[in-house]
Design an enzyme around this catalytic site. Structure first.
Site, PDB file in Angstrom:
ATOM      1  CG  MET A  12     -11.758   3.020   2.152  1.00 39.04           C
ATOM      2  SD  MET A  12      -9.835   3.305   3.239  1.00 39.04           S
ATOM      3  CE  MET A  12      -8.501   3.084   0.975  1.00 39.04           C
ATOM      4  CG  HIS A  49      -3.751  -1.754  -1.961  1.00 42.85           C
ATOM      5  ND1 HIS A  49      -4.827  -2.500  -2.255  1.00 42.85           N
ATOM      6  CD2 HIS A  49      -3.961  -0.820  -0.897  1.00 42.85           C
ATOM      7  CE1 HIS A  49      -5.940  -2.255  -1.279  1.00 42.85           C
ATOM      8  NE2 HIS A  49      -5.659  -1.184  -0.544  1.00 42.85           N
ATOM      9  CG  HIS A  60      -8.910  -0.212  -0.438  1.00 43.33           C
ATOM     10  ND1 HIS A  60      -8.370   0.217   0.820  1.00 43.33           N
ATOM     11  CD2 HIS A  60     -10.791  -0.174  -0.344  1.00 43.33           C
ATOM     12  CE1 HIS A  60     -10.007  -0.205   1.623  1.00 43.33           C
ATOM     13  NE2 HIS A  60     -11.019  -0.085   1.253  1.00 43.33           N
ATOM     14  CG  MET A 106     -11.839  -3.212   4.847  1.00 39.72           C
ATOM     15  SD  MET A 106     -10.181  -2.718   4.329  1.00 39.72           S
ATOM     16  CE  MET A 106      -9.226  -1.634   5.851  1.00 39.72           C
ATOM     17  CG  ASP A 146      -5.344   2.560   0.819  1.00 41.85           C
ATOM     18  OD1 ASP A 146      -5.972   1.253   0.287  1.00 41.85           O
ATOM     19  OD2 ASP A 146      -3.943   2.206   1.110  1.00 41.85           O
ATOM     20  CG  ASP A 170      -5.873  -2.907   3.148  1.00 41.20           C
ATOM     21  OD1 ASP A 170      -5.526  -2.388   3.271  1.00 41.20           O
ATOM     22  OD2 ASP A 170      -6.823  -2.623   2.175  1.00 41.20           O
ATOM     23  CG  PHE A 205      -5.847   6.456  10.127  1.00 41.73           C
ATOM     24  CD1 PHE A 205      -5.505   7.864   9.951  1.00 41.73           C
ATOM     25  CD2 PHE A 205      -7.443   6.114  10.677  1.00 41.73           C
ATOM     26  CE1 PHE A 205      -6.184   9.128   9.557  1.00 41.73           C
ATOM     27  CE2 PHE A 205      -8.001   8.013  10.864  1.00 41.73           C
ATOM     28  CZ  PHE A 205      -7.699   9.072  10.256  1.00 41.73           C
ATOM     29  N   GLY A 206      -3.037   4.161   7.881  1.00 40.12           N
ATOM     30  CA  GLY A 206      -2.506   3.010   8.247  1.00 40.12           C
ATOM     31  C   GLY A 206      -1.819   2.596   9.095  1.00 40.12           C
ATOM     32  CG  MET A 250      -8.389   6.990   2.393  1.00 34.50           C
ATOM     33  SD  MET A 250      -7.959   6.690   4.326  1.00 34.50           S
ATOM     34  CE  MET A 250      -6.480   5.151   4.593  1.00 34.50           C
ATOM     35  N   GLY A 283       1.134  -2.178   4.108  1.00 32.59           N
ATOM     36  CA  GLY A 283       1.960  -0.496   3.943  1.00 32.59           C
ATOM     37  C   GLY A 283       3.168  -0.596   4.734  1.00 32.59           C
ATOM     38  CB  SER A 284       3.318   0.040   8.542  1.00 38.11           C
ATOM     39  OG  SER A 284       2.226  -0.461   8.685  1.00 38.11           O
ATOM     40  CB  SER A 311      -0.926  -0.098   1.075  1.00 39.82           C
ATOM     41  OG  SER A 311      -1.276   1.787   0.880  1.00 39.82           O
TER      42      SER A 311
HETATM   43  C1  DX5 Z   1      -5.976   1.546   5.686  1.00 34.30           C
HETATM   44  C2  DX5 Z   1      -5.637   1.194   4.328  1.00 34.30           C
HETATM   45  C3  DX5 Z   1      -4.529   0.106   4.552  1.00 34.30           C
HETATM   46  C4  DX5 Z   1      -3.569   0.544   5.244  1.00 34.30           C
HETATM   47  C5  DX5 Z   1      -2.610  -0.614   5.934  1.00 34.30           C
HETATM   48  O1  DX5 Z   1      -7.551   1.922   5.351  1.00 34.30           O
HETATM   49  O2  DX5 Z   1      -7.181   0.855   3.121  1.00 34.30           O
HETATM   50  O3  DX5 Z   1      -4.437  -0.219   2.820  1.00 34.30           O
HETATM   51  O4  DX5 Z   1      -3.032   1.055   4.118  1.00 34.30           O
HETATM   52  O5  DX5 Z   1      -1.669  -0.185   5.927  1.00 34.30           O
HETATM   53  P1  DX5 Z   1      -0.946  -1.318   6.847  1.00 34.30           P
HETATM   54  O6  DX5 Z   1      -0.301  -1.970   6.451  1.00 34.30           O
HETATM   55  O7  DX5 Z   1       0.013  -0.018   7.427  1.00 34.30           O
HETATM   56  O8  DX5 Z   1      -1.534  -1.462   7.811  1.00 34.30           O
HETATM   57 ZN    ZN Z   2      -6.448  -0.350   1.378  1.00 35.40          ZN
END
Ligand code: DX5
Ligand code: ZN
Length: 221
Positions: free
Chosen positions: A68, A33, A66, A137, A35, A175, A143-144, A37, A197-198, A8
């Site tokens: 949101m 990926h 993705h 999810m 995201d 995710d 948030f990541g 938002m 992501g992180s 991500s």
């Molecule tokens: C959250 C996002 C994820 C997020 C995942 O709303 O959809 O894609 O970036 O991040 P990590 O892997 O850090 O949980």
């Molecule tokens: Zn995502």
């Protein structure tokens, strides 16, 4: 079962986004990926079709969008035109889920439905046959860097059963909070596509992290 790793870019360094996309694909990512938002459906604001269009020429890897956002439908054709390959959305954000799926497919993209931690499996009734992907999810979206919610494992297992019963090739993506040390348990529950992501962008060597994830997935399999 083929396992796909989908970093991500929400956790990438946005000041160097192009380089980050190239680096993570070079490091072995299967998908990018993306995201989106809107500060309405979720309490955060990120990137839109312009950024998708800007990164499109940098990689041949599929861009996994993705959404949101609420409403969903207006933005779908813009992402298709910007080079998205997969577009997923949350049923709570669409007035007409079946119509949104059709819209995504008519635009030439694969369609995914995203289940929040509290979204029941029944939202898959009547539409599973039209989906290319189900995204579970394992955190609340927005948030990541959040922790994996363990209940997601039972949900993945139940959806895996439904997908297998359908006889269709539908990807089961997860995710939120996916890391080297839990990816194997998540795969065992039935996921085949892993957003992280992180866990990837927070490490200095992306290739090493992705290889460690693949080694976990291969362990004893
Ligand atoms: C959250 C996002 C994820 C997020 C995942 O709303 O959809 O894609 O970036 O991040 P990590 O892997 O850090 O949980
Ligand atoms: Zn995502």
């Amino acid at each position: 079962m083929a396992a796909r790793i989908a970093p991500s870019i929400l956790s990438a360094d946005f000041a160097r986004l192009g380089e980050e996309v190239r680096a993570v694909v070079r490091a072995g990512a299967d998908l990018v990926h993306f995201d989106v938002m809107d500060n309405h459906y979720v309490p955060n604001l990120t990137i839109g079709p312009l950024v998708c269009k800007a990164i499109r020429p940098l990689t041949d890897a599929p861009i996994d969008v993705h959404l949101m956002v609420k409403p969903v439908d207006r933005i779908v054709p813009e992402f298709a035109a910007a080079g998205a390959n997969i577009i997923s959305f949350h049923p709570e954000a669409s007035e007409h889920v079946d119509r949104t799926i059709e819209l995504i497919r008519d635009a030439g993209c694969k369609a995914g439905l995203v289940l929040n931690p509290a979204t029941p499996l029944s939202c898959l009734d009547h539409v599973l046959g039209k989906l290319d992907l189900v995204l579970v999810m394992s955190v609340n979206p927005g948030f990541g860097g959040q922790s994996f919610i363990p209940e997601a494992l039972r949900k993945l297992a139940a959806i895996r059963e439904r997908i297998d019963r359908s006889g269709r090739e539908i990807w089961l993506e997860v995710d939120g909070g996916v890391k080297v040390d839990n990816i194997r348990a998540i795969a065992d529950a039935g996921a085949d596509t892993f957003v992280a992501g992180s866990a990837i962008f927070g490490t200095p060597d992306y290739a090493r992290t992705i290889a460690a994830m693949r080694a976990e997935l291969a362990r004893g399999a």
